[in-house]
Design a protein around this motif. Structure first.
Motif, PDB file in Angstrom:
ATOM      1  N   GLU A 166       0.819  -1.291  -0.041  1.00  0.00           N
ATOM      2  CA  GLU A 166      -0.035  -0.236   0.006  1.00  0.00           C
ATOM      3  C   GLU A 166       0.611   1.391  -0.057  1.00  0.00           C
ATOM      4  N   GLU A 167       2.154   1.149   0.329  1.00  0.00           N
ATOM      5  CA  GLU A 167       2.889   2.468   0.424  1.00  0.00           C
ATOM      6  C   GLU A 167       4.310   1.901   0.093  1.00  0.00           C
ATOM      7  N   SER A 168       5.341   2.963  -0.317  1.00  0.00           N
ATOM      8  CA  SER A 168       6.552   2.796  -0.466  1.00  0.00           C
ATOM      9  C   SER A 168       7.273   3.873  -0.052  1.00  0.00           C
ATOM     10  N   LEU A 169       8.576   3.745   0.401  1.00  0.00           N
ATOM     11  CA  LEU A 169       9.167   4.899   1.025  1.00  0.00           C
ATOM     12  C   LEU A 169      10.705   4.991   0.109  1.00  0.00           C
ATOM     13  N   LEU A 170      10.668   6.397  -0.470  1.00  0.00           N
ATOM     14  CA  LEU A 170      11.901   6.391  -1.273  1.00  0.00           C
ATOM     15  C   LEU A 170      12.770   8.061  -0.642  1.00  0.00           C
ATOM     16  N   GLU A 171      13.880   8.008  -1.323  1.00  0.00           N
ATOM     17  CA  GLU A 171      14.613   9.008  -1.293  1.00  0.00           C
ATOM     18  C   GLU A 171      15.040   9.790  -2.479  1.00  0.00           C
ATOM     19  N   VAL A 172      15.054  11.135  -2.382  1.00  0.00           N
ATOM     20  CA  VAL A 172      15.489  11.618  -3.780  1.00  0.00           C
ATOM     21  C   VAL A 172      16.430  12.710  -3.621  1.00  0.00           C
ATOM     22  N   THR A 173      17.333  13.027  -4.230  1.00  0.00           N
ATOM     23  CA  THR A 173      18.459  14.118  -4.192  1.00  0.00           C
ATOM     24  C   THR A 173      18.190  14.963  -5.469  1.00  0.00           C
ATOM     25  N   CYS A 174      17.639  16.267  -5.219  1.00  0.00           N
ATOM     26  CA  CYS A 174      17.217  16.973  -6.444  1.00  0.00           C
ATOM     27  C   CYS A 174      17.763  18.414  -6.151  1.00  0.00           C
ATOM     28  N   GLY A 175      17.322  19.136  -7.407  1.00  0.00           N
ATOM     29  CA  GLY A 175      17.848  20.667  -7.536  1.00  0.00           C
ATOM     30  C   GLY A 175      16.530  21.547  -7.199  1.00  0.00           C
ATOM     31  N   LYS A 176      16.653  22.538  -7.209  1.00  0.00           N
ATOM     32  CA  LYS A 176      15.675  23.801  -7.040  1.00  0.00           C
ATOM     33  C   LYS A 176      14.732  23.780  -7.800  1.00  0.00           C
ATOM     34  N   GLY A 177      13.306  23.819  -7.484  1.00  0.00           N
ATOM     35  CA  GLY A 177      12.122  23.569  -8.140  1.00  0.00           C
ATOM     36  C   GLY A 177      11.543  22.610  -8.335  1.00  0.00           C
ATOM     37  N   THR A 178      12.085  21.438  -7.831  1.00  0.00           N
ATOM     38  CA  THR A 178      11.552  19.981  -7.879  1.00  0.00           C
ATOM     39  C   THR A 178      10.341  19.861  -6.952  1.00  0.00           C
ATOM     40  N   TYR A 179       9.220  19.445  -7.680  1.00  0.00           N
ATOM     41  CA  TYR A 179       8.040  19.134  -6.623  1.00  0.00           C
ATOM     42  C   TYR A 179       8.097  17.365  -6.343  1.00  0.00           C
ATOM     43  N   VAL A 180       8.287  17.327  -5.135  1.00  0.00           N
ATOM     44  CA  VAL A 180       8.171  15.683  -4.695  1.00  0.00           C
ATOM     45  C   VAL A 180       6.848  15.142  -5.098  1.00  0.00           C
ATOM     46  N   ARG A 181       5.739  15.928  -4.769  1.00  0.00           N
ATOM     47  CA  ARG A 181       4.394  15.469  -4.844  1.00  0.00           C
ATOM     48  C   ARG A 181       4.204  15.113  -6.501  1.00  0.00           C
ATOM     49  N   ALA A 182       4.758  16.044  -7.475  1.00  0.00           N
ATOM     50  CA  ALA A 182       4.555  15.880  -8.640  1.00  0.00           C
ATOM     51  C   ALA A 182       5.301  14.334  -9.152  1.00  0.00           C
ATOM     52  N   LEU A 183       6.305  14.184  -8.341  1.00  0.00           N
ATOM     53  CA  LEU A 183       7.424  13.017  -8.710  1.00  0.00           C
ATOM     54  C   LEU A 183       6.573  11.985  -8.447  1.00  0.00           C
ATOM     55  N   ALA A 184       5.817  11.790  -7.268  1.00  0.00           N
ATOM     56  CA  ALA A 184       5.308  10.510  -6.687  1.00  0.00           C
ATOM     57  C   ALA A 184       4.185  10.297  -7.860  1.00  0.00           C
ATOM     58  N   ARG A 185       3.189  11.398  -8.190  1.00  0.00           N
ATOM     59  CA  ARG A 185       2.185  11.057  -8.872  1.00  0.00           C
ATOM     60  C   ARG A 185       2.806  10.747 -10.334  1.00  0.00           C
ATOM     61  N   ASP A 186       3.727  11.185 -10.758  1.00  0.00           N
ATOM     62  CA  ASP A 186       4.359  10.661 -12.065  1.00  0.00           C
ATOM     63  C   ASP A 186       4.949   9.171 -12.085  1.00  0.00           C
ATOM     64  N   ILE A 187       5.394   8.824 -10.939  1.00  0.00           N
ATOM     65  CA  ILE A 187       6.028   7.672 -10.772  1.00  0.00           C
ATOM     66  C   ILE A 187       4.975   6.625 -10.892  1.00  0.00           C
ATOM     67  N   ALA A 188       3.842   6.928 -10.287  1.00  0.00           N
ATOM     68  CA  ALA A 188       2.807   6.137 -10.183  1.00  0.00           C
ATOM     69  C   ALA A 188       2.066   5.889 -11.549  1.00  0.00           C
ATOM     70  N   ALA A 189       2.122   7.055 -12.335  1.00  0.00           N
ATOM     71  CA  ALA A 189       1.631   6.945 -13.619  1.00  0.00           C
ATOM     72  C   ALA A 189       2.566   6.136 -14.620  1.00  0.00           C
ATOM     73  N   ALA A 190       3.692   6.079 -14.409  1.00  0.00           N
ATOM     74  CA  ALA A 190       4.508   5.321 -15.419  1.00  0.00           C
ATOM     75  C   ALA A 190       4.320   3.773 -14.832  1.00  0.00           C
ATOM     76  N   LEU A 191       3.810   3.621 -13.818  1.00  0.00           N
ATOM     77  CA  LEU A 191       3.565   2.041 -13.366  1.00  0.00           C
ATOM     78  C   LEU A 191       1.952   1.762 -13.663  1.00  0.00           C
ATOM     79  N   GLY A 192       1.468   2.493 -14.191  1.00  0.00           N
ATOM     80  CA  GLY A 192       0.105   2.087 -14.576  1.00  0.00           C
ATOM     81  C   GLY A 192      -0.910   2.296 -13.649  1.00  0.00           C
ATOM     82  N   THR A 193      -0.755   3.138 -12.215  1.00  0.00           N
ATOM     83  CA  THR A 193      -1.852   3.149 -11.228  1.00  0.00           C
ATOM     84  C   THR A 193      -1.827   4.575 -10.957  1.00  0.00           C
ATOM     85  N   GLU A 194      -2.284   4.752  -9.831  1.00  0.00           N
ATOM     86  CA  GLU A 194      -2.360   6.343  -9.364  1.00  0.00           C
ATOM     87  C   GLU A 194      -1.698   6.118  -7.784  1.00  0.00           C
TER      88      GLU A 194
END
Length: 302
Positions: A166-194
């Motif tokens: 039901e839930e996965s924990l990740l760690e991201v190293t990123c630059g200015k302006g990155t939205y982690v919420r958008a990253l989570a949304r897009d990772i889910a979409a790439a996996l064919g889910t929400e």
């Protein structure tokens, strides 16, 4: 006389705050400014109310170094809740889509390389981005349908820490302006889910990490004055990731008046895009080195 009415102090330094859950960045800055009776305060990088972790709060002259900290690398630990998309891409919003698909760990790890390097990211509708002078989140709350344009962001690394159905924990190293919420949304979409962010913690901003952080409870428990002031990081701490140019008394005097100086010595740099100059450990200015000359951009009064 109450502290709220006390005369504001020209105090300078960094409150490396471990921001608590359900507090806005603006509220955190206001609280820190009040606790230190600071004349001036600001922060280096907004953190969502439902997020915890490093919020560098600049007091006094440290506000001049906010851009350097804000532009620094950031590290987030975040959990993606599978099967539900929300209007805000986090747990605060309404559920707008669902899916029965729950990705496995191998499938998740297989798509993560797609989200490293410079990627195009569409910011969440509920974000601080300005549209015709208005914040996107204000327009979204007013019911407007927003379609924000994708923009490039830099992802240095992303890795899976823990995986559950039901839930996965990740760690991201990123630059200015990155939205982690958008990253989570897009990772889910790439996996064919929400999916949406269920937990978010910022563990580093530029030179500051969890190891440097203080809590509001620690600040409130410390006696006003020297004991509380001792919890501040020095102004120079915000510039620790930039090259340092050490000045003598004469050079420091010239730079303090905004003048360029010629750097001498066998190790003197010929060119630097960004650096800071110091005298006896104190910040004198930030600036550049061109053809062996240090040219100040911002002068500090410490």
């Amino acid at each position: 006389m109450t502290q709220a009415r006390a005369k504001k102090r020209p105090i300078s330094g960094w409150v490396v705050l471990d921001k608590p859950y359900d507090m806005t960045s603006t509220q955190a800055v206001g609280k820190a400014r009040w606790l230190f009776s600071a004349a001036k305060a600001g922060h280096a990088g907004t953190l969502d109310p439902l997020a915890t972790g490093i919020l560098p709060i600049a007091l006094g002259e440290a506000t001049k170094a906010v851009p350097q900290v804000q532009d620094g690398t950031k590290i987030y630990r975040f959990a993606i809740g599978w099967g539900r998309a929300t209007s805000t891409d986090d747990a605060e919003g309404e559920v707008i889509a669902t899916s029965d698909i729950r990705p496995g760990a191998e499938a998740l790890e297989a798509v993560l390389p797609r989200f490293t390097g410079t990627i195009m990211q569409k910011p969440p509708a509920f974000s601080a981005i300005k549209i015709a002078g208005e914040r996107a989140y204000d327009l979204a709350r007013a019911g407007e349908k927003l379609d924000l344009a994708p923009r490039p962001v830099d992802i240095e690394a992303i890795r899976l820490l823990e995986h559950g159905a039901e839930e996965s924990l990740l760690e991201v190293t990123c630059g200015k302006g990155t939205y982690v919420r958008a990253l989570a949304r897009d990772i889910a979409a790439a996996l064919g889910t929400e999916g949406h962010v269920t937990r978010l913690h910022r563990s580093a901003v530029g030179p500051f990490t969890d190891a440097d952080a203080v809590t509001l409870a620690q600040l409130e428990a410390a006696d006003p004055g020297p004991a509380r002031d001792a919890l501040l990081a020095p102004v120079a701490a915000g510039l620790a990731q930039l090259p340092e140019i050490r000045l003598d008394a004469g050079q420091a005097g010239a730079v303090a008046h905004g003048n360029a100086i010629l750097l001498t010595g066998a190790t003197a740099p010929l060119a630097l895009e960004e650096c800071w100059a110091s005298f006896r450990g104190q910040v004198v200015a930030t600036g550049t080195v061109e053809f062996g000359q240090f040219k100040p951009r911002r002068v500090f009064n410490l």
